[in-house]
Design an enzyme around this catalytic site. Structure first.
Site, PDB file in Angstrom:
ATOM      1  N   CYS A  86       1.770 -25.900   6.013  1.00 20.50           N
ATOM      2  CA  CYS A  86       3.114 -25.412   5.901  1.00 20.50           C
ATOM      3  C   CYS A  86       3.812 -24.248   6.581  1.00 20.50           C
ATOM      4  CB  CYS A  86       3.694 -26.589   5.283  1.00 20.50           C
ATOM      5  SG  CYS A  86       3.935 -25.922   4.129  1.00 20.50           S
ATOM      6  N   GLU A  87       4.504 -24.381   6.824  1.00 20.68           N
ATOM      7  CA  GLU A  87       5.087 -22.522   6.989  1.00 20.68           C
ATOM      8  C   GLU A  87       5.212 -22.138   6.141  1.00 20.68           C
ATOM      9  OE1 GLU A  87       6.855 -21.468  10.609  1.00 20.68           O
ATOM     10  OE2 GLU A  87       8.770 -22.461   9.996  1.00 20.68           O
ATOM     11  N   HIS A  88       6.251 -23.089   5.471  1.00 18.39           N
ATOM     12  CA  HIS A  88       7.294 -23.516   3.910  1.00 18.39           C
ATOM     13  C   HIS A  88       6.269 -22.863   2.741  1.00 18.39           C
ATOM     14  CE1 HIS A  88       9.392 -25.786   6.531  1.00 18.39           C
ATOM     15  NE2 HIS A  88      10.208 -24.491   6.795  1.00 18.39           N
ATOM     16  N   HIS A  89       5.803 -23.360   2.346  1.00 14.19           N
ATOM     17  CA  HIS A  89       4.767 -23.594   1.206  1.00 14.19           C
ATOM     18  C   HIS A  89       2.996 -22.556   1.168  1.00 14.19           C
ATOM     19  CE1 HIS A  89       7.184 -26.558   0.189  1.00 14.19           C
ATOM     20  NE2 HIS A  89       7.454 -25.914  -1.004  1.00 14.19           N
ATOM     21  N   GLN A 127       5.394 -29.961  11.206  1.00 10.33           N
ATOM     22  CA  GLN A 127       5.079 -31.055  11.991  1.00 10.33           C
ATOM     23  C   GLN A 127       6.157 -31.349  12.684  1.00 10.33           C
ATOM     24  OE1 GLN A 127       4.391 -34.323   9.616  1.00 10.33           O
ATOM     25  NE2 GLN A 127       4.480 -35.546  11.124  1.00 10.33           N
ATOM     26  N   HIS A 155       1.455 -34.060   3.798  1.00  8.63           N
ATOM     27  CA  HIS A 155       1.862 -33.089   2.938  1.00  8.63           C
ATOM     28  C   HIS A 155       1.486 -32.416   1.614  1.00  8.63           C
ATOM     29  CE1 HIS A 155       4.549 -31.662   7.060  1.00  8.63           C
ATOM     30  NE2 HIS A 155       4.655 -33.119   6.714  1.00  8.63           N
ATOM     31  N   CYS A 157       2.442 -30.199   0.124  1.00  7.13           N
ATOM     32  CA  CYS A 157       3.497 -28.973  -0.192  1.00  7.13           C
ATOM     33  C   CYS A 157       4.404 -30.861  -0.994  1.00  7.13           C
ATOM     34  CB  CYS A 157       4.226 -28.315   0.415  1.00  7.13           C
ATOM     35  SG  CYS A 157       5.163 -29.292   1.715  1.00  7.13           S
TER      36      CYS A 157
END
Ligand SMILES: [Zn+2]
Length: 194
Positions: A86-89, A127, A155, A157
């Site tokens: 995931c590009e956020h975490h 996603q 996920h 995260c």
């Protein structure tokens, strides 16, 4: 992305130095035996996990594209495992992807669909975009009468940080053409449930 071997080596060296610093900032002792080679291993692992940037998914589909004008039913490839970040975490999300398309003039080798999924999954992702990119790639390359992609994922995260239910699944889907008809979508959804 590194264009030359030299640039790739330099990027790797910088990553190793950065990960060493990150481990120190997290309060660990990078001279501890178990951690000595960790920055190198993490740099190598991360480079592997985002290697999809250097690959062309449309070229993969085109490499095994065959003319087929008779078959007008759904082609389904289901339960394809995938692993992404995931590009956020920068934590993993992973699960299963199901793909269906209805050919117009072209079909592709069935092994190419999982390859396309791998290429998009091995990038920093969300996603929803992963779902859309797989759909777009198949639509633009094979130009079928319709394509549908369903992604079911867990996920890390969400699960490791304990903010959501431990086993919650996130489902996304996207489609074109004939799959705009509810009946066609339902047929596909029933086939992947089995
Ligand atoms: Zn996340």
């Amino acid at each position: 992305m590194p264009k030359t071997a030299e640039a790739a080596i330099q990027a790797n060296e910088e990553l190793v130095a950065c990960y060493k610093r990150i481990i120190e900032l997290l309060g660990e002792d990078t001279a501890r035996e178990g951690l000595l080679k960790t920055p190198e291993r993490v740099a190598k692992a991360m480079q592997f996990l985002v290697k999809g940037y250097d690959e062309d998914p449309e070229a993969v589909l085109r490499s095994a594209m065959f003319r087929e004008e008779g078959y007008k039913q759904m082609v389904i490839v289901k339960d394809i495992d995938f692993f992404s970040l995931c590009e956020h975490h920068l934590l993993p999300f992973f699960g299963k992807i199901h793909v269906a398309y209805i050919p117009k003039n072209y079909i592709t080798g069935l092994s190419k669909i999982p390859r396309v999924i791998d290429i998009f999954a091995r990038r920093l992702q969300i996603q929803e975009r992963l779902t859309m990119q797989i759909k777009d790639c198949i639509q633009q390359t094979l130009n079928p009468l319709g394509v549908m992609v369903v992604v079911e994922a867990q996920h890390m995260c969400m699960q490791m940080r304990g903010v959501e239910k431990q086993n919650s699944l996130t489902t996304t889907s996207d489609f074109t053409g004939f799959f705009r008809q509810t009946q066609t979508r339902e047929e596909f959804m029933n086939l992947i449930k089995g």
